[in-house]
Write a protein that holds these residues in place. Structure first.
Motif, mmCIF file in Angstrom:
data_model
loop_
_atom_site.group_PDB
_atom_site.id
_atom_site.type_symbol
_atom_site.label_atom_id
_atom_site.label_comp_id
_atom_site.label_asym_id
_atom_site.label_seq_id
_atom_site.Cartn_x
_atom_site.Cartn_y
_atom_site.Cartn_z
ATOM 1 N N LEU A 71 0.839 -1.206 0.000
ATOM 2 C CA LEU A 71 0.000 0.000 0.000
ATOM 3 C C LEU A 71 0.872 1.253 0.000
ATOM 4 C CD1 LEU A 71 -3.011 -0.505 2.451
ATOM 5 C CD2 LEU A 71 -3.092 0.023 0.010
ATOM 6 N N ILE A 74 -8.688 4.052 -3.266
ATOM 7 C CA ILE A 74 -7.236 3.975 -3.409
ATOM 8 C C ILE A 74 -6.904 3.591 -4.842
ATOM 9 C CG2 ILE A 74 -5.124 2.893 -2.586
ATOM 10 C CD1 ILE A 74 -6.631 2.190 0.013
ATOM 11 N N TYR A 122 -3.521 11.794 -1.926
ATOM 12 C CA TYR A 122 -2.405 11.634 -0.996
ATOM 13 C C TYR A 122 -1.615 10.369 -1.322
ATOM 14 C CZ TYR A 122 -5.530 14.630 1.821
ATOM 15 O OH TYR A 122 -6.366 15.622 2.278
ATOM 16 N N CYS A 123 -0.342 10.412 -0.991
ATOM 17 C CA CYS A 123 0.515 9.243 -1.159
ATOM 18 C C CYS A 123 0.589 8.546 0.201
ATOM 19 C CB CYS A 123 1.921 9.703 -1.583
ATOM 20 S SG CYS A 123 3.162 8.412 -1.505
ATOM 21 N N ILE A 124 0.221 7.270 0.251
ATOM 22 C CA ILE A 124 0.259 6.535 1.519
ATOM 23 C C ILE A 124 1.712 6.322 1.926
ATOM 24 C CG2 ILE A 124 -0.313 4.366 2.658
ATOM 25 C CD1 ILE A 124 -2.755 4.176 0.818
ATOM 26 N N SER A 125 2.088 6.823 3.098
ATOM 27 C CA SER A 125 3.491 6.799 3.507
ATOM 28 C C SER A 125 3.788 5.910 4.710
ATOM 29 C CB SER A 125 3.959 8.227 3.803
ATOM 30 O OG SER A 125 3.091 8.854 4.737
ATOM 31 N N VAL A 146 -4.121 11.537 10.459
ATOM 32 C CA VAL A 146 -4.644 11.098 9.163
ATOM 33 C C VAL A 146 -6.168 11.143 9.176
ATOM 34 C CG1 VAL A 146 -4.942 9.104 7.631
ATOM 35 C CG2 VAL A 146 -2.681 9.663 8.543
ATOM 36 N N SER A 156 -1.680 8.165 12.964
ATOM 37 C CA SER A 156 -3.012 7.705 12.592
ATOM 38 C C SER A 156 -4.123 8.679 12.979
ATOM 39 C CB SER A 156 -3.276 6.330 13.206
ATOM 40 O OG SER A 156 -2.912 6.314 14.562
ATOM 41 N N ILE A 177 -3.954 2.924 8.381
ATOM 42 C CA ILE A 177 -3.226 3.938 7.619
ATOM 43 C C ILE A 177 -2.642 4.922 8.626
ATOM 44 C CG2 ILE A 177 -3.332 5.705 5.830
ATOM 45 C CD1 ILE A 177 -3.960 2.899 4.831
ATOM 46 N N ILE A 227 -0.058 9.737 5.503
ATOM 47 C CA ILE A 227 -0.324 10.090 4.106
ATOM 48 C C ILE A 227 0.467 11.361 3.841
ATOM 49 C CG2 ILE A 227 -2.578 8.996 3.837
ATOM 50 C CD1 ILE A 227 -3.895 11.605 4.572
ATOM 51 N N THR A 275 2.007 2.418 7.052
ATOM 52 C CA THR A 275 0.896 1.498 7.313
ATOM 53 C C THR A 275 1.262 0.547 8.454
ATOM 54 O OG1 THR A 275 1.729 -0.132 5.720
ATOM 55 C CG2 THR A 275 0.156 1.502 4.895
ATOM 56 N N LEU A 293 -4.179 7.616 -2.159
ATOM 57 C CA LEU A 293 -5.448 7.650 -1.445
ATOM 58 C C LEU A 293 -6.200 8.879 -1.937
ATOM 59 C CD1 LEU A 293 -7.256 6.512 0.799
ATOM 60 C CD2 LEU A 293 -6.043 7.959 2.411
#
Length: 171
Positions: free
Chosen positions: A20, A135, A37-40, A112, A109, A100, A103, A42, A25
């Motif tokens: 991911l 996503i 957004y770029c998931i950065s 976010v 969390s 997540i 982002i 997890t 996102l």
DNA sequence: TGCACGATCTCG
DNA sequence: GAGATCGTGCAT
């Protein structure tokens, strides 16, 4: 890029969580504007055997959606003020989810959930069909590191130390 | 019906 | 280091 397909979500949370990273996102606001957004960061929670996973308490009102097929939204309120955004993975009756944690440069969390204006109404929504959150695919990024999960000391040694937190080195 | 606590953050 | 703040799960 197109939305991630169902197949992407059908694997184990520990397998999907690093994949991911780098994915996009997408959030559509009430006024129609869109943010991407770029998931950065997890974190994986692996089912009923994982003492840190809420589903280890069994099927309850809160954990119900984790028992559904992958691709659903699992949100819950923590400390009375933060909505945690999770992605359900695995097949039906394999209660797993991915939290997540970051982002873009918004890491944490709670932050976010606040940034995305999450709330209870998102519970059970599908990333495959929702018109306000989903996503999209993006090239896989292998430049990440792992670390123990946060805030789960209660889970006991076996689960507390699992390196199931995945952090993008840069985005 | 009540109560303790939590996958957190911010301020001092 | 403590307070904010409330739904959930489990005990009563």
């Amino acid at each position: 890029m197109s939305r991630l397909s169902l197949e992407f979500y059908l694997n184990d949370a520990v397998t999907v969580a690093p994949k991911l990273l780098g994915k996009t996102l997408v959030r559509v606001w009430d006024d129609g504007t869109i943010s991407r957004y770029c998931i950065s960061e997890t974190e994986a929670y692996l089912g009923e055997i994982d003492k840190a996973c809420h589903a280890s308490k069994g099927r309850t009102t809160r954990t119900e959606v984790m028992f559904a097929e992958g691709g659903c939204v699992y949100v819950y309120l923590i400390y009375g003020m933060y909505w945690m955004l999770n992605v359900v993975t695995g097949h039906e009756n394999e209660p797993q989810a991915i939290l997540i944690r970051g982002i873009n440069n918004i890491v944490g969390s709670g932050k976010v959930g606040r940034e995305l204006k999450m709330d209870k109404s998102f519970y059970g929504e599908s990333f495959l069909t929702s018109n306000r959150i989903w996503i999209e695919d993006a090239p896989e990024i292998l430049d990440f590191k792992t670390a123990p999960r946060v805030g789960i000391d209660y889970a006991g040694e076996e689960w507390r130390d699992k390196p199931w937190r995945f952090i993008l080195n840069r985005y």
